[in-house]
Scaffold this motif. Structure first.
Motif, short mmCIF file in Angstrom:
data_model
loop_
_atom_site.label_atom_id
_atom_site.label_comp_id
_atom_site.label_asym_id
_atom_site.label_seq_id
_atom_site.Cartn_x
_atom_site.Cartn_y
_atom_site.Cartn_z
N ALA A 1 0.83 -1.21 0.00
CA ALA A 1 0.00 0.00 0.00
C ALA A 1 0.86 1.26 0.00
N LEU A 2 1.92 1.27 0.81
CA LEU A 2 2.80 2.43 0.87
C LEU A 2 3.59 2.61 -0.43
N SER A 3 4.00 1.50 -1.03
CA SER A 3 4.79 1.58 -2.25
C SER A 3 3.99 2.12 -3.43
N GLN A 4 2.65 2.02 -3.34
CA GLN A 4 1.81 2.58 -4.39
C GLN A 4 1.79 4.10 -4.33
N LYS A 5 2.19 4.66 -3.18
CA LYS A 5 2.18 6.11 -3.00
C LYS A 5 3.54 6.75 -3.29
N GLY A 6 4.58 5.92 -3.40
CA GLY A 6 5.91 6.45 -3.65
C GLY A 6 6.99 5.46 -3.28
N GLU A 7 8.23 5.84 -3.48
CA GLU A 7 9.38 4.98 -3.19
C GLU A 7 9.36 4.53 -1.73
N THR A 8 9.38 3.21 -1.52
CA THR A 8 9.29 2.65 -0.17
C THR A 8 10.17 1.42 -0.07
N TYR A 9 10.85 1.27 1.07
CA TYR A 9 11.73 0.12 1.29
C TYR A 9 11.34 -0.59 2.58
N PHE A 10 11.20 -1.92 2.48
CA PHE A 10 10.81 -2.79 3.58
C PHE A 10 12.01 -2.97 4.52
N ILE A 11 11.84 -2.71 5.82
CA ILE A 11 12.94 -2.81 6.78
C ILE A 11 12.76 -3.99 7.74
N HIS A 12 11.57 -4.15 8.28
CA HIS A 12 11.29 -5.24 9.23
C HIS A 12 9.81 -5.57 9.14
N ARG A 13 9.38 -6.62 9.82
CA ARG A 13 7.98 -7.02 9.73
C ARG A 13 7.40 -7.32 11.10
N LEU A 14 6.07 -7.36 11.13
CA LEU A 14 5.32 -7.82 12.29
C LEU A 14 4.41 -8.96 11.85
N ASP A 15 4.11 -9.87 12.77
CA ASP A 15 3.13 -10.91 12.46
C ASP A 15 1.81 -10.27 12.06
N ARG A 16 1.08 -10.93 11.23
CA ARG A 16 -0.20 -10.39 10.73
C ARG A 16 -1.12 -9.93 11.87
N ASN A 17 -1.26 -10.75 12.91
CA ASN A 17 -2.21 -10.43 13.97
C ASN A 17 -1.61 -9.64 15.13
N THR A 18 -0.40 -9.13 14.93
CA THR A 18 0.21 -8.22 15.90
C THR A 18 0.03 -6.80 15.39
N ALA A 19 -0.56 -5.94 16.21
CA ALA A 19 -0.73 -4.54 15.85
C ALA A 19 0.50 -3.75 16.27
N GLY A 20 0.65 -2.54 15.71
CA GLY A 20 1.70 -1.68 16.20
C GLY A 20 2.63 -1.11 15.16
N LEU A 21 3.79 -0.66 15.63
CA LEU A 21 4.68 0.19 14.84
C LEU A 21 5.60 -0.55 13.88
N MET A 22 5.69 -0.01 12.68
CA MET A 22 6.66 -0.44 11.68
C MET A 22 7.26 0.81 11.06
N ILE A 23 8.55 0.74 10.75
CA ILE A 23 9.22 1.87 10.11
C ILE A 23 9.67 1.46 8.71
N PHE A 24 9.48 2.34 7.75
CA PHE A 24 9.85 2.10 6.36
C PHE A 24 10.78 3.23 5.89
N ALA A 25 11.70 2.90 5.00
CA ALA A 25 12.57 3.91 4.40
C ALA A 25 11.93 4.42 3.12
N LYS A 26 12.24 5.66 2.77
CA LYS A 26 11.68 6.25 1.55
C LYS A 26 12.75 6.53 0.49
N ASN A 27 14.00 6.16 0.79
CA ASN A 27 15.08 6.27 -0.20
C ASN A 27 16.19 5.31 0.20
N LYS A 28 17.16 5.11 -0.69
CA LYS A 28 18.21 4.11 -0.47
C LYS A 28 19.12 4.47 0.70
N ARG A 29 19.42 5.74 0.90
CA ARG A 29 20.30 6.13 2.02
C ARG A 29 19.63 5.83 3.36
N ALA A 30 18.35 6.13 3.45
CA ALA A 30 17.61 5.85 4.68
C ALA A 30 17.50 4.34 4.89
#
Length: 283
Positions: free
Chosen positions: A95-124
Motif C-alpha cells: 500500500a505504501l509503495s503505491q504512493k511512492g518509493e518505499t523500502y521494507f525494513i522489518h515485519r510484524l506478524d499479521r495479527n500483531t498490531a503496532g509500529l513499523m518503520i519504512f525507508a523512503k530512499n536508499k540512504r535511509a
C-alpha cells in the motif's frame, strides 16, 4: 472496486493478504458472493493464480473504508506506520509503495498490531538496516498474557528452533543442534491473577519469539491460536493474539542522525474488548 496484477504464482488468498488488506478482511464474503473476478471470470474459490493474471475485487465502499494503518510520523526519509491487527506486513508495504518509493525494513506478524518503520530512499534504507542489525533500534511490546507471573521482572534466555514445515518455532531451555539463542526481557505492569499486562523488550528478534517464549514459561499471549491456551482463549472469546508493538526507539547515524534518540508510540493497547474476531482493528 480494486484491480491488481499478479506478480508470481500463488493462491488467491495469499495474493489478497499480501496486496489488499481490505479485500483480506472481506475475503470470506467476497468468495461467497463471487465478487472477485480473475481475468474477467467470477470465482468463489481460493484458486491458484499465475504471473500476469488480473484480479478485480468488488468490495463495497464500507469495506474499502476499513483502515490498514495510521501514519505516526513521516518526512522525506522515513515513514512510521501504526499497523492494524489482521494486516500482513507485506500488504502494508504494498500500500505504501503505491504512493511512492518505499523500502521494507522489518515485519510484524499479521495479527500483531503496532509500529513499523519504512525507508523512503536508499540512504535511509541502508542506515535503518544497519541500525536494526546493530541492535540500535529498541522495540518494546505490550502483551496480555494468561496467568500470574512468579517474578515481576525477568530476563528470559532460551534456544529457538524453527520448524519450517509446521510454520512454527519451538523453545528449549538448553542448547541443541540448529537452535538460536534468544533473550526476552519482561516486566509485569498489572494483573488480576488470570491475566497480566506485560511489557516485553526483545534482545534478539527471532520469528514468533515473544509468543513462543511466553508460552514456554507457561504464560501464553491471550488469543494466540498457534502457541496459546485453546481452552482459555475460548473462555475469554479471543481469536487474535493480544500483542502490540508499542514503542520504537531509534539510535541512528549518518543520513538519519537527526532522528537519533527519537521515540514513537502506538495508539493500540492489547485489551480483551478488542478481541471480536469480526473486528479488523485493535483500539
Amino acid at each position: 472496486m480494486k484491480k491488481f496484477t499478479v506478480n508470481e504464482k500463488q493462491t488467491l488468498k495469499t495474493f489478497t493478504d499480501n496486496v489488499y488488506p481490505q479485500g483480506s478482511f472481506a475475503f470470506p464474503r467476497l468468495l461467497r458472493a463471487r465478487d472477485i473476478r480473475v481475468n474477467g471470470k467470477k470465482t468463489g474459490e481460493n484458486i491458484l493464480l499465475r504471473e500476469g493474471d488480473e484480479v478485480v475485487y468488488y468490495t463495497t465502499l464500507r469495506e474499502e473504508s476499513v483502515p490498514a494503518y495510521e501514519t505516526v510520523y513521516e518526512d522525506e526519509n522515513v515513514l512510521v506506520a501504526d499497523k492494524y491487527a489482521g494486516v500482513n506486513s507485506e500488504a502494508l508495504y504494498f500500500a505504501l509503495s503505491q504512493k511512492g518509493e518505499t523500502y521494507f525494513i522489518h515485519r510484524l506478524d499479521r495479527n500483531t498490531a503496532g509500529l513499523m518503520i519504512f525507508a523512503k530512499n536508499k540512504r535511509a534504507e541502508a542506515e535503518l538496516l544497519r541500525a536494526f542489525r546493530e541492535r540500535r533500534v529498541q522495540k518494546i511490546y505490550l502483551a496480555l498474557c494468561f496467568g500470574k507471573f512468579a517474578k515481576g521482572v525477568d530476563m528470559l534466555c532460551g534456544y529457538l528452533v524453527k520448524d519450517e514445515k509446521a510454520a512454527r518455532v519451538r523453545v528449549y531451555s538448553k542448547p541443541r543442534e540448529g537452535a538460536e539463542k534468544i533473550e526476552t526481557e519482561y516486566r509485569v505492569l498489572n494483573g488480576d491473577g488470570e491475566l497480566s499486562m506485560v511489557e516485553i523488550v526483545l534482545h534478539s528478534g527471532k520469528t514468533h519469539q515473544i509468543r513462543a517464549h511466553m508460552a514456554f514459561i507457561g504464560h501464553p499471549v491471550a488469543g494466540d491460536e498457534k502457541y496459546g491456551d485453546e481452552a482459555r482463549n475460548k473462555k475469554y472469546g479471543v481469536k487474535r493474539q493480544l500483542l502490540v508493538a508499542k514503542t520504537l526507539r531509534l539510535q541512528t547515524k549518518g543520513a538519519l542522525a537527526y532522528l537519533n534518540g527519537q521515540s514513537f508510540s502506538s495508539r493500540f493497547v492489547p485489551e480483551l474488548k478488542n478481541s471480536c474476531p469480526n473486528a479488523p482493528k485493535m483500539i
